[in-house]
Design an enzyme around this catalytic site. Structure first.
Site, PDB file in Angstrom:
ATOM      1  N   SER A  93      -1.410  -2.025  -0.215  1.00  0.00           N
ATOM      2  CA  SER A  93      -0.745  -3.150   0.038  1.00  0.00           C
ATOM      3  C   SER A  93      -0.215  -3.362   1.696  1.00  0.00           C
ATOM      4  CB  SER A  93       0.543  -3.336  -0.940  1.00  0.00           C
ATOM      5  OG  SER A  93       0.123  -3.576  -2.093  1.00  0.00           O
ATOM      6  N   LYS A 142      10.226  -6.613   3.675  1.00  0.00           N
ATOM      7  CA  LYS A 142       9.455  -7.043   2.403  1.00  0.00           C
ATOM      8  C   LYS A 142      10.681  -6.995   1.354  1.00  0.00           C
ATOM      9  CE  LYS A 142       5.664  -5.617  -0.623  1.00  0.00           C
ATOM     10  NZ  LYS A 142       4.550  -4.530  -0.637  1.00  0.00           N
ATOM     11  N   SER A 184      -0.278  -6.483  -1.491  1.00  0.00           N
ATOM     12  CA  SER A 184       1.065  -7.169  -2.102  1.00  0.00           C
ATOM     13  C   SER A 184       1.712  -7.654  -0.923  1.00  0.00           C
ATOM     14  CB  SER A 184       1.751  -6.295  -3.077  1.00  0.00           C
ATOM     15  OG  SER A 184       2.346  -5.284  -2.359  1.00  0.00           O
TER      16      SER A 184
HETATM   17  N1  GLN Z   1      -3.722  -4.221  -4.760  1.00  0.00           N
HETATM   18  C1  GLN Z   1      -3.309  -3.324  -5.323  1.00  0.00           C
HETATM   19  C2  GLN Z   1      -2.667  -3.467  -6.808  1.00  0.00           C
HETATM   20  O1  GLN Z   1      -2.693  -4.651  -7.178  1.00  0.00           O
HETATM   21  C3  GLN Z   1      -2.316  -2.377  -4.715  1.00  0.00           C
HETATM   22  C4  GLN Z   1      -1.100  -3.019  -4.571  1.00  0.00           C
HETATM   23  C5  GLN Z   1       0.067  -2.023  -3.562  1.00  0.00           C
HETATM   24  O2  GLN Z   1      -0.515  -1.285  -3.046  1.00  0.00           O
HETATM   25  N2  GLN Z   1       1.193  -2.216  -3.980  1.00  0.00           N
HETATM   26  O3  GLN Z   1      -2.019  -2.712  -7.558  1.00  0.00           O
END
Ligand code: GLN
Length: 491
Positions: A181, A78, A157
């Site tokens: 995410s 990532k 994400s």
């Molecule tokens: N979807 C969540 C956010 O937008 C979680 C993102 C994440 O876990 N990095 O913050």
């Protein structure tokens, strides 16, 4: 002839060790898949030469009887992990062209264990999002399709990771999980992923989003592969003050789907009115699968669940606004210096040009909830509610060992559908943020396809440090779900 790109991490590791195929053959097959899969936009940077170099080292290690735990296994990274000498962007223009001189602890451990890097995977900008549409390097497309033929979200994400794994552009990848995410993208693409206990994996060298929530974790197609990867990624690091100084258990060797003696809690607050009927049915099926594995199933209550989402969307932006203050045009990546501009103008111009809309939204919310006039009303209050949410779990552990819930409230949605509506987007995280706020290990595992042919996932949440319990329950689900569906190749 075996389709090398359809092998699991365990199969690659064991096949390289047995000489069934060479690591170079595997890396070459994945390099070709990455190239052929560019339509998915899963990778921001491709590093075929690094994958080949690690493969050659693995083949040499086999010849000299010197194999390491991940010798011959190519993975995706990532693009939130700093990688020495390879551009690291967090999918933001503000970091475009930033080439770290250092390696994150987690990625460094993977390379030291013999893994090779296929490339840097796309993500939501600064890991903020649930659909991988906030990336400055373009949306990632899920390899899955339904009858509409529309491009679907791979989740976020870690959407580059989920898309690449399900499309066989890598056998496994790293993810990070601040509020879901790893788990939500895994659910959207029919793969599994584990977020360990907060502090298990070092955060050093990972671009920070919300430091009290961020955790690195693994994503792969099987529970065993997740155990293998996480074993290498975890471990104490003096460079991260929140890193846990504990030995890393042998999660792979201790995998067992025999759940006799385990109690699984079903939190009633995770069944809101209007829960998608197919997801509710899969959840019931999951309960039956766990009972079949020998577990006892009990209903539990986590009364503050409804406050988890608003609490997360105060705490995460608050920490983000502070963490992202460092991008000022002086130290990293982009600099915008208008003619005759002073220092303040340069800061403002750089940040205005470099950050995407969602990142700006979070910085503004975070700055507001931390401001002198509103700090007590929002930030302090959210911290208190966070404690109540943690206590809910503590109370639940008096009657059960693990929790079973859905991972996400829907299957993958079409790209563009929620992009203009942040609140609809934030609702994706409703089942994943409570474990994040409490720092607990949690794992997503695919359960079934819905009537549209799209994957749905289940989530196991465990006590702090009980990754083994989480992995074992996930394995019991995996064995019974027999989920072997894969997206039909169209890219
Ligand atoms: N979807 C969540 C956010 O937008 C979680 C993102 C994440 O876990 N990095 O913050």
């Amino acid at each position: 002839m075996t389709e090398l790109t359809n092998l699991t991490v365990a199969e690659i590791r064991d096949g390289v060790a047995a000489g069934t195929f060479s690591a170079r053959e595997v890396a070459s097959a994945f390099n070709a898949a990455v190239e052929a899969g560019r339509a998915l936009n899963a990778y921001i940077v491709e590093t075929p030469e690094l994958a080949l170099a690690a493969a050659d080292a693995a083949d040499a290690a086999r010849a000299s009887g010197d194999l390491k735990p991940l010798s011959g296994v190519p993975i995706g990274m990532k693009d939130l992990f700093c990688t020495a000498g390879v551009q690291t962007t967090a999918a933001s223009h503000i970091l475009e062209g930033f080439t770290p001189p250092y390696e994150s602890t987690v990625s460094g451990k993977l390379w030291a264990a013999g893994a090779g890097m296929l490339g840097k995977l796309n993500l939501d900008q600064f890991a903020m999002g649930s659909s991988n549409e906030t990336s400055a390097f373009g949306k990632v497309i899920s390899p899955w399709r339904d009858a509409s033929g529309k491009d679907l979200a791979p989740g976020g994400s870690s959407g580059g990771s989920s898309s690449a794994i399900s499309a066989r552009l890598c056998p496994a990848a790293t993810g990070t999980d601040t509020g879901g995410s790893i788990r939500q993208p895994a659910a959207f693409t029919g793969i599994s992923g584990i977020k360990p206990t907060y502090g298990r994996c070092s955060r050093w060298g990972i671009v920070a989003f919300a430091s009290s929530l961020d955790q690195a974790g693994a994503m792969a197609r099987t529970v065993k592969d997740n155990a293998i990867l996480l074993e290498t990624m975890a471990g104490f690091d003096a460079k991260d003050s929140t890193s846990l100084d504990l030995p890393v258990p042998q999660w792979e060797a201790n995998l067992s789907s025999d759940l006799r003696g385990k109690k699984i809690g079903i939190p009633k607050e995770y069944r809101p009115d209007g829960l998608n009927a197919e997801i509710a049915a899969l959840w019931d099926q999951g309960i039956a699968w766990l009972k079949d594995a020998g577990a006892e199933v009990v209903e539990v209550s986590l009364p503050h669940t409804q406050y988890a989402l608003p609490t997360y969307y105060i705490i995460a932006p608050a920490e983000a606004s502070s963490n992202l203050a460092r991008y000022d045009g002086v130290r990293y990546g982009q600099r915008v210096l208008p003619d005759g501009a002073g220092l303040q103008d340069m800061y403002a111009a750089t940040r205005a040009a470099g950050f995407g809309d969602e990142v700006k939204r979070r910085i503004m919310i975070g700055t507001y909830v931390l401001s002198a006039g509103y700090y007590d009303a929002y930030y302090t209050q959210a911290c208190k509610v966070r404690t109540l949410i943690s206590r809910d779990f503590e109370a639940a552990w008096e009657t059960c060992d693990l929790l079973l819930t859905p991972t996400a409230p829907s299957a993958a949605f079409p790209l563009g559908e929620k992009q203009e509506d942040p609140l609809a987007m934030y609702l994706n995280d409703v089942f994943t943020v409570p474990a994040s706020l409490a720092g607990l290990p949690a794992m997503a595992v695919p359960g079934a396809l819905n009537s549209a042919g799209l994957p749905l996932g289940l989530q196991i949440i465990g006590k702090a440090l009980d990754e083994q319990g989480v992995l074992n329950a996930a394995l019991a689900l995996e064995e019974r779900a027999g989920f072997t569906a894969r997206p039909e190749k169209w890219w």
